[in-house]
Design an enzyme around this catalytic site. Structure first.
Site, PDB file in Angstrom:
ATOM      1  N   ASP A 141      -1.437  -0.755   5.937  1.00 21.68           N
ATOM      2  CA  ASP A 141      -1.648  -0.183   7.269  1.00 21.68           C
ATOM      3  C   ASP A 141      -3.104  -0.102   7.685  1.00 21.68           C
ATOM      4  O   ASP A 141      -3.408   0.512   8.712  1.00 21.68           O
ATOM      5  CB  ASP A 141      -1.064   1.233   7.309  1.00 21.68           C
ATOM      6  N   ASP A 179      -0.173   5.159   0.915  1.00 23.09           N
ATOM      7  CA  ASP A 179      -0.447   6.100   2.010  1.00 23.09           C
ATOM      8  C   ASP A 179      -0.534   5.365   3.341  1.00 23.09           C
ATOM      9  O   ASP A 179      -1.353   4.449   3.490  1.00 23.09           O
ATOM     10  CB  ASP A 179      -1.759   6.840   1.767  1.00 23.09           C
ATOM     11  N   ASP A 200      -6.271  14.280  12.895  1.00 26.86           N
ATOM     12  CA  ASP A 200      -6.602  12.959  13.420  1.00 26.86           C
ATOM     13  C   ASP A 200      -7.947  12.456  12.895  1.00 26.86           C
ATOM     14  O   ASP A 200      -8.136  11.254  12.706  1.00 26.86           O
ATOM     15  CB  ASP A 200      -6.619  12.975  14.945  1.00 26.86           C
ATOM     16  N   ASP A 205       0.864  -1.169   0.000  1.00 26.61           N
ATOM     17  CA  ASP A 205       0.000   0.000   0.000  1.00 26.61           C
ATOM     18  C   ASP A 205       0.908   1.229   0.000  1.00 26.61           C
ATOM     19  O   ASP A 205       2.094   1.135   0.322  1.00 26.61           O
ATOM     20  CB  ASP A 205      -0.892  -0.039   1.248  1.00 26.61           C
TER      21      ASP A 205
END
Length: 220
Positions: free
Chosen positions: A169, A10, A39, A8
């Protein structure tokens, strides 16, 4: 041993969150909407730009017309500021070079739009010979659809599914690897917490970029 590692982009290879959040907030302000915190943006990324922008809009404003306006503002700004703050995670360039030097084939599978994916990969990893660099393209399903994995594998027909590792991620990445029938390596330095990743049962989970090679070469 693994012969192909699909990454992946990003949150896995590149820390892109500040540029994404800044561009989303530019779009929101341009449309007269409240902005969001970095966030909050971190929780929304991973499903492609269209979904990111829709999710960033306030309730009651998620219309097709507003989404079109948001998209126009986003791409106008992001295309000019795509790498103002973006950078590789510490150790990632060295990891990619080591894998390539050992004969491991490498690829990128992202839900970022294709042109942006190619631009960032070329800028930060231009010395790496990737088998394929794929982003979001019109007419192709986005991850977690497994099609992106199978498309990459057409470039290396000699490699079997059991020799492929998918590294990402997010829950989307774990689901993509699982849907393709390949082992998934979840990384905790990106945009999701360890607890969020564990729910989706990745094959393995690591906390440091240096562990990527250990897992691939069987040292961990």
């Amino acid at each position: 041993m693994y012969k192909l590692v699909i990454f992946d982009l990003d949150g896995t290879l590149l820390d892109t969150i500040e540029d994404l959040a800044t561009s989303v907030n530019h779009s929101l302000k341009s449309c007269g909407c409240r902005t969001i915190e970095v966030d909050e943006c971190r929780k929304l990324v991973g499903h492609g730009v269209r979904n990111l922008l829709r999710d960033a809009l306030p309730q009651g404003m998620k219309t097709d017309d507003m989404l079109k306006r948001m998209s126009d503002h986003f791409f106008s700004y992001y295309n000019d500021h795509i790498s103002d703050f973006t950078k590789p995670y510490p150790g990632i360039p060295e990891v990619l070079r080591e894998l390539a030097s050992k004969g491991i084939r490498l690829a990128v599978a992202s839900n970022k739009f294709q042109a942006g994916t190619e631009e960032l990969v070329e800028k930060f990893f231009g010395d790496i010979n990737f088998v394929k660099v794929l982003g979001q393209r019109e007419g192709f399903p986005i991850k977690p659809d497994a099609g992106v994995v199978f498309e990459i594998m057409t470039e290396v027909p000699e490699i079997d599914l059991k020799e492929v590792l998918y590294c990402g991620d997010s829950d989307v990445d774990i689901q993509t690897g699982n849907n393709a029938g390949v082992n998934t390596l979840a990384v905790t330095w990106g945009f999701r917490t360890k607890e969020q990743l564990q729910v989706h049962n990745p094959w393995r989970m690591i906390d440091n970029t240096s562990e990527i090679c250990d897992v691939i070469f069987g040292n961990k």
